[in-house]
Design a protein around this motif. Sequence first.
Motif, PDB file in Angstrom:
ATOM      1  N   GLU A   1       0.815  -1.202   0.000  1.00 55.47           N
ATOM      2  CA  GLU A   1       0.000   0.000   0.000  1.00 55.47           C
ATOM      3  C   GLU A   1       0.856   1.262   0.000  1.00 55.47           C
ATOM      4  O   GLU A   1       0.335   2.370   0.052  1.00 55.47           O
ATOM      5  CB  GLU A   1      -0.915   0.001   1.226  1.00 55.47           C
ATOM      6  CG  GLU A   1      -1.922  -1.158   1.233  1.00 55.47           C
ATOM      7  CD  GLU A   1      -2.794  -1.157   2.462  1.00 55.47           C
ATOM      8  OE1 GLU A   1      -2.554  -0.306   3.351  1.00 55.47           O
ATOM      9  OE2 GLU A   1      -3.704  -1.997   2.557  1.00 55.47           O
ATOM     10  N   GLU A   2       2.187   1.073  -0.052  1.00 53.40           N
ATOM     11  CA  GLU A   2       3.069   2.244  -0.058  1.00 53.40           C
ATOM     12  C   GLU A   2       2.850   3.054  -1.319  1.00 53.40           C
ATOM     13  O   GLU A   2       2.694   2.517  -2.405  1.00 53.40           O
ATOM     14  CB  GLU A   2       4.529   1.793   0.022  1.00 53.40           C
ATOM     15  CG  GLU A   2       4.855   1.104   1.347  1.00 53.40           C
ATOM     16  CD  GLU A   2       6.342   1.048   1.584  1.00 53.40           C
ATOM     17  OE1 GLU A   2       7.050   1.952   1.091  1.00 53.40           O
ATOM     18  OE2 GLU A   2       6.794   0.123   2.265  1.00 53.40           O
ATOM     19  N   GLY A   3       2.842   4.357  -1.192  1.00 56.41           N
ATOM     20  CA  GLY A   3       2.622   5.217  -2.341  1.00 56.41           C
ATOM     21  C   GLY A   3       3.897   5.473  -3.123  1.00 56.41           C
ATOM     22  O   GLY A   3       5.002   5.250  -2.646  1.00 56.41           O
ATOM     23  N   GLY A   4       3.712   5.946  -4.353  1.00 53.87           N
ATOM     24  CA  GLY A   4       4.852   6.304  -5.176  1.00 53.87           C
ATOM     25  C   GLY A   4       5.536   5.110  -5.810  1.00 53.87           C
ATOM     26  O   GLY A   4       5.154   3.966  -5.624  1.00 53.87           O
ATOM     27  N   ARG A   5       6.582   5.406  -6.564  1.00 52.31           N
ATOM     28  CA  ARG A   5       7.347   4.374  -7.235  1.00 52.31           C
ATOM     29  C   ARG A   5       8.638   4.096  -6.470  1.00 52.31           C
ATOM     30  O   ARG A   5       9.197   4.998  -5.837  1.00 52.31           O
ATOM     31  CB  ARG A   5       7.649   4.814  -8.669  1.00 52.31           C
ATOM     32  CG  ARG A   5       6.407   5.030  -9.518  1.00 52.31           C
ATOM     33  CD  ARG A   5       6.767   5.469 -10.927  1.00 52.31           C
ATOM     34  NE  ARG A   5       7.394   6.790 -10.962  1.00 52.31           N
ATOM     35  CZ  ARG A   5       7.906   7.340 -12.064  1.00 52.31           C
ATOM     36  NH1 ARG A   5       7.890   6.661 -13.207  1.00 52.31           N
ATOM     37  NH2 ARG A   5       8.436   8.556 -12.028  1.00 52.31           N
ATOM     38  N   TYR A   6       9.117   2.878  -6.571  1.00 49.54           N
ATOM     39  CA  TYR A   6      10.316   2.534  -5.806  1.00 49.54           C
ATOM     40  C   TYR A   6      11.018   1.319  -6.414  1.00 49.54           C
ATOM     41  O   TYR A   6      10.408   0.481  -7.091  1.00 49.54           O
ATOM     42  CB  TYR A   6       9.977   2.242  -4.338  1.00 49.54           C
ATOM     43  CG  TYR A   6       8.930   1.166  -4.143  1.00 49.54           C
ATOM     44  CD1 TYR A   6       9.286  -0.180  -4.039  1.00 49.54           C
ATOM     45  CD2 TYR A   6       7.584   1.497  -4.058  1.00 49.54           C
ATOM     46  CE1 TYR A   6       8.331  -1.150  -3.866  1.00 49.54           C
ATOM     47  CE2 TYR A   6       6.613   0.524  -3.882  1.00 49.54           C
ATOM     48  CZ  TYR A   6       7.000  -0.803  -3.785  1.00 49.54           C
ATOM     49  OH  TYR A   6       6.043  -1.780  -3.620  1.00 49.54           O
ATOM     50  N   PHE A   7      12.322   1.251  -6.170  1.00 49.73           N
ATOM     51  CA  PHE A   7      13.149   0.090  -6.482  1.00 49.73           C
ATOM     52  C   PHE A   7      13.408  -0.675  -5.192  1.00 49.73           C
ATOM     53  O   PHE A   7      13.430  -0.089  -4.101  1.00 49.73           O
ATOM     54  CB  PHE A   7      14.486   0.520  -7.081  1.00 49.73           C
ATOM     55  CG  PHE A   7      14.374   1.210  -8.417  1.00 49.73           C
ATOM     56  CD1 PHE A   7      14.234   0.484  -9.586  1.00 49.73           C
ATOM     57  CD2 PHE A   7      14.419   2.603  -8.497  1.00 49.73           C
ATOM     58  CE1 PHE A   7      14.143   1.121 -10.818  1.00 49.73           C
ATOM     59  CE2 PHE A   7      14.334   3.253  -9.716  1.00 49.73           C
ATOM     60  CZ  PHE A   7      14.181   2.508 -10.879  1.00 49.73           C
ATOM     61  N   VAL A   8      13.637  -1.995  -5.308  1.00 50.85           N
ATOM     62  CA  VAL A   8      13.861  -2.815  -4.126  1.00 50.85           C
ATOM     63  C   VAL A   8      15.133  -3.637  -4.266  1.00 50.85           C
ATOM     64  O   VAL A   8      15.314  -4.374  -5.246  1.00 50.85           O
ATOM     65  CB  VAL A   8      12.676  -3.781  -3.881  1.00 50.85           C
ATOM     66  CG1 VAL A   8      12.995  -4.733  -2.720  1.00 50.85           C
ATOM     67  CG2 VAL A   8      11.409  -2.999  -3.584  1.00 50.85           C
ATOM     68  N   TYR A   9      16.026  -3.477  -3.296  1.00 50.35           N
ATOM     69  CA  TYR A   9      17.146  -4.395  -3.115  1.00 50.35           C
ATOM     70  C   TYR A   9      16.834  -5.197  -1.861  1.00 50.35           C
ATOM     71  O   TYR A   9      16.587  -4.622  -0.796  1.00 50.35           O
ATOM     72  CB  TYR A   9      18.464  -3.639  -2.934  1.00 50.35           C
ATOM     73  CG  TYR A   9      19.662  -4.557  -2.727  1.00 50.35           C
ATOM     74  CD1 TYR A   9      20.437  -4.949  -3.808  1.00 50.35           C
ATOM     75  CD2 TYR A   9      19.987  -5.039  -1.465  1.00 50.35           C
ATOM     76  CE1 TYR A   9      21.524  -5.806  -3.628  1.00 50.35           C
ATOM     77  CE2 TYR A   9      21.067  -5.891  -1.275  1.00 50.35           C
ATOM     78  CZ  TYR A   9      21.830  -6.275  -2.363  1.00 50.35           C
ATOM     79  OH  TYR A   9      22.896  -7.123  -2.183  1.00 50.35           O
ATOM     80  N   ALA A  10      16.852  -6.523  -1.972  1.00 55.18           N
ATOM     81  CA  ALA A  10      16.524  -7.364  -0.823  1.00 55.18           C
ATOM     82  C   ALA A  10      17.561  -8.473  -0.705  1.00 55.18           C
ATOM     83  O   ALA A  10      17.575  -9.416  -1.500  1.00 55.18           O
ATOM     84  CB  ALA A  10      15.129  -7.961  -0.973  1.00 55.18           C
ATOM     85  N   GLY A  11      18.441  -8.353   0.272  1.00 59.07           N
ATOM     86  CA  GLY A  11      19.459  -9.382   0.451  1.00 59.07           C
ATOM     87  C   GLY A  11      20.639  -8.876   1.237  1.00 59.07           C
ATOM     88  O   GLY A  11      20.604  -7.809   1.857  1.00 59.07           O
ATOM     89  N   THR A  12      21.715  -9.639   1.188  1.00 60.15           N
ATOM     90  CA  THR A  12      22.920  -9.306   1.935  1.00 60.15           C
ATOM     91  C   THR A  12      23.646  -8.126   1.308  1.00 60.15           C
ATOM     92  O   THR A  12      23.723  -8.014   0.082  1.00 60.15           O
ATOM     93  CB  THR A  12      23.867 -10.520   1.970  1.00 60.15           C
ATOM     94  OG1 THR A  12      23.157 -11.646   2.483  1.00 60.15           O
ATOM     95  CG2 THR A  12      25.073 -10.249   2.846  1.00 60.15           C
ATOM     96  N   MET A  13      24.146  -7.255   2.150  1.00 61.64           N
ATOM     97  CA  MET A  13      24.933  -6.108   1.687  1.00 61.64           C
ATOM     98  C   MET A  13      26.382  -6.320   2.129  1.00 61.64           C
ATOM     99  O   MET A  13      26.805  -5.858   3.180  1.00 61.64           O
ATOM    100  CB  MET A  13      24.377  -4.803   2.263  1.00 61.64           C
ATOM    101  CG  MET A  13      22.913  -4.573   1.946  1.00 61.64           C
ATOM    102  SD  MET A  13      22.246  -3.095   2.762  1.00 61.64           S
ATOM    103  CE  MET A  13      20.492  -3.516   2.840  1.00 61.64           C
ATOM    104  N   SER A  14      27.116  -7.071   1.318  1.00 57.91           N
ATOM    105  CA  SER A  14      28.507  -7.377   1.642  1.00 57.91           C
ATOM    106  C   SER A  14      29.408  -7.010   0.483  1.00 57.91           C
ATOM    107  O   SER A  14      28.952  -6.507  -0.549  1.00 57.91           O
ATOM    108  CB  SER A  14      28.663  -8.869   1.972  1.00 57.91           C
ATOM    109  OG  SER A  14      28.580  -9.646   0.790  1.00 57.91           O
ATOM    110  N   GLU A  15      30.705  -7.296   0.649  1.00 56.85           N
ATOM    111  CA  GLU A  15      31.671  -6.934  -0.375  1.00 56.85           C
ATOM    112  C   GLU A  15      31.383  -7.638  -1.701  1.00 56.85           C
ATOM    113  O   GLU A  15      31.629  -7.080  -2.773  1.00 56.85           O
ATOM    114  CB  GLU A  15      33.092  -7.294   0.092  1.00 56.85           C
ATOM    115  CG  GLU A  15      33.475  -6.695   1.431  1.00 56.85           C
ATOM    116  CD  GLU A  15      33.193  -7.642   2.601  1.00 56.85           C
ATOM    117  OE1 GLU A  15      33.885  -7.539   3.614  1.00 56.85           O
ATOM    118  OE2 GLU A  15      32.269  -8.477   2.482  1.00 56.85           O
ATOM    119  N   ILE A  16      30.895  -8.862  -1.637  1.00 53.21           N
ATOM    120  CA  ILE A  16      30.684  -9.637  -2.862  1.00 53.21           C
ATOM    121  C   ILE A  16      29.506  -9.095  -3.662  1.00 53.21           C
ATOM    122  O   ILE A  16      29.580  -8.941  -4.882  1.00 53.21           O
ATOM    123  CB  ILE A  16      30.473 -11.125  -2.510  1.00 53.21           C
ATOM    124  CG1 ILE A  16      31.771 -11.719  -1.957  1.00 53.21           C
ATOM    125  CG2 ILE A  16      30.004 -11.914  -3.735  1.00 53.21           C
ATOM    126  CD1 ILE A  16      31.627 -13.103  -1.396  1.00 53.21           C
TER     127      ILE A  16
END
Length: 357
Positions: free
Chosen positions: A171-186
């Motif tokens: 139900e969030e308004g507006g447009r958006y991109f999604v990154y979902a996962g580990t945030m590491s060096e690799i």
Amino acid sequence: MVSELEKRGNKVTVYTSRAPNATRSTMGVRRWPVLRDRAGAVRGYLQYASFDIPLFFRLLFGKAFDVAIVEPPPTTGLIVMLAAAIRRRPFIYFAADVSSVAAAGIGVAKPVVSVLRAMERTVLSAARFVLTVSSGVSQAVVDLTHRPEKVVNVGTGVDTKKFSLDGERTEEGGRYFVYAGTMSEIQGAGIFVDAFLRIASEFPDVRLLMYGDGVEKEELRVRAASTERVEFPGTVGSEILSRILRGAVAGLASVRPSKGYDFAFATKALVSLSCGTPVIYAGVGPLRDVVSSERLGRSVDWDIEQVANAMRASLSAQTSDSERRRLAGWVQRNHSLARVGANAAAVVARIGHNTGS
């Protein structure tokens, strides 16, 4: 894999860690409290040992088993190898990655990498079979062990029941991109933060949602401090994430080049596609060419401007309902976790035990 093994008449016990704020486990899952780092991850020698040492005694003095199946890291593999040898039982190593290659790629000290590589080679060579998730991982295992006859590529996938096109959108308004996962060096998730900052002024209604944790998360927060439209909501359950992905302009996935892990398979791209959302893929890895050839979104080099242009193009396009169905269907046919589990269970059956655990 567990579900498929149980369908075949096996009794399965899962030993794993006790996750923070997790719901109570189902029967057959045995959780152990472990040490975690500041980000909540089990990462580091003491953290691994807090799980591995109790596991050794649980396997050694617990109920009899026909075969043990172990995942990385190699320290856990070593513990299972020793316990299985004492109890004269075979074990299978499920190699979602090759830890010594990853360690070398992120700049771990050479003496440490050498010890890790020797440990990993010993464990993989002792396993009855080594299950891998891609041809790239298979080759890395063969390069390490020189035992191709033990390696079986069972593929990789996502739970298409949890991550599907069917269901509500956020139900969030507006447009958006999604990154979902580990945030590491690799993974190098910062490429998306940097690219978004380049386009933010052009699209004042667009946001970047960075779900998950990892060693680079706090650095990315600092990098994105100039805008309130890069958000770090943390880790959420599959039901919430599915709803969010269904409403996204695109899902984001990456594998950072020149980290010694160019064969990595970024499953976060499959999660997005399974929800009917196209992806923007940056960097290297087997999914790079697949995204292009199967028209699953946009593949670009590890370059900020190229990623920014892919974001611009995605914001200018409309993804039809029929296209969303095509994307989700492609994952169902090619990368369903149920198929991977069936492939893995078939390898377990080759050991020759008809019943047991």
